[in-house]
Design an enzyme around this catalytic site. Sequence first.
Site, PDB file in Angstrom:
ATOM      1  N   ASN A 208       0.859  -1.180   0.000  1.00 49.76           N
ATOM      2  CA  ASN A 208       0.000   0.000   0.000  1.00 49.76           C
ATOM      3  C   ASN A 208       0.899   1.236   0.000  1.00 49.76           C
ATOM      4  OD1 ASN A 208       0.675   0.669   2.731  1.00 49.76           O
ATOM      5  ND2 ASN A 208      -0.947  -0.686   3.480  1.00 49.76           N
ATOM      6  N   GLU A 211       3.144   1.654   3.079  1.00 54.85           N
ATOM      7  CA  GLU A 211       4.242   0.685   3.113  1.00 54.85           C
ATOM      8  C   GLU A 211       5.329   1.058   2.105  1.00 54.85           C
ATOM      9  OE1 GLU A 211       1.466  -3.156   4.396  1.00 54.85           O
ATOM     10  OE2 GLU A 211       1.866  -2.714   2.276  1.00 54.85           O
ATOM     11  N   ASP A 279      -5.438  -8.521   1.354  1.00 61.02           N
ATOM     12  CA  ASP A 279      -5.380  -9.972   1.187  1.00 61.02           C
ATOM     13  C   ASP A 279      -6.236 -10.417   0.000  1.00 61.02           C
ATOM     14  OD1 ASP A 279      -3.807 -10.085   3.501  1.00 61.02           O
ATOM     15  OD2 ASP A 279      -5.545 -10.340   4.803  1.00 61.02           O
TER      16      ASP A 279
END
Length: 335
Positions: A208, A211, A279
């Site tokens: 993301n 991150e 996920d």
Amino acid sequence: MGRDTADLVKRLAGRRILVIGDMVADIYIDGRISRISREAPVLVLEQAGEKIVAGGAANVAHNAQTLGGSVYAVGLLGEDAAAQGLADILAEKGVQTAGLFRDAARPTISKTRIIAGGRATVSQQIVRLDKESHAPLRRETEGEMLRYLDEILPQMEGIVLSDYGAGTITEAVKDKLIGYAREHGLPSIVDSRYDIRRFRDIGYVKQNDAELSAAVGRELPDEATLMAAGRELLAELSADGVLVTRGEHGMMLFSRDGTVTDIPVSDRSEVYDVSGAGDTCVATVILALAAGIEAPEAARLSNVASGIAVRKLGTATVSAAELSRALDAQGDVAD
């Protein structure tokens, strides 16, 4: 050029996917407000329910299975109720769980949320308790895992490494999987929350925007700085692609050939919960790549699937039928 969306989703079915990483039990304890404690100025709750939901790598496996894949989960569990709950959830959906190794000396990674509410009040989370071991994986356990990987890798069509920083993916495990994927032309993807730089030579990287910012060590206040960071990480890891999720701004895929694909949000209806959407994204991408779908289209599919996930509460899964309906609602996915 458009594709028939039903055919597109059908191509995901039955793809044999290895999902390895930190298996997490998301535990929700529902409490009804009874009174204020006499011991301290805190609520007294009467427990009304408890449920375990697959989180971390287990949620990737769960999503890949509900999207139609044939999933082999590999990770580490303790000998506790959380472990049994996770194993039962995955096995019930058809995930292969022989690779979930048990270690009585360490707890199953768990995140326990206490939810308080009442007849006249809105239920809300009041505290979260996390449990995990920070000890390195035992050599014996790592050996068992490596032997199991030797056994199943020849059957796999795609590999997911889901790294939440709990140490399941050791250096030996990482090197084996990345090396095998490169040698045999298998699609692979890593989602690493804290240390993405470990995964040089991986196929695809999912991060993301926060991150990515941490990975390159600087703020990314605008699209220009984000573009530079995405290209930097792609080059440093020698990856085939870097997929950056950007919340309400959609996704951006940086490819080895220099192209950048900007993918806007597929559905701007109300977002209920972003838990686990990453996920869902990873699960969709690996299934699509395993089916021979090109990376930009795989990313677009994952964008649609993630859009379904964020409109559900908690770490949710997305089914193949839901994905088909969402694709039909917005027209064919274009190349």
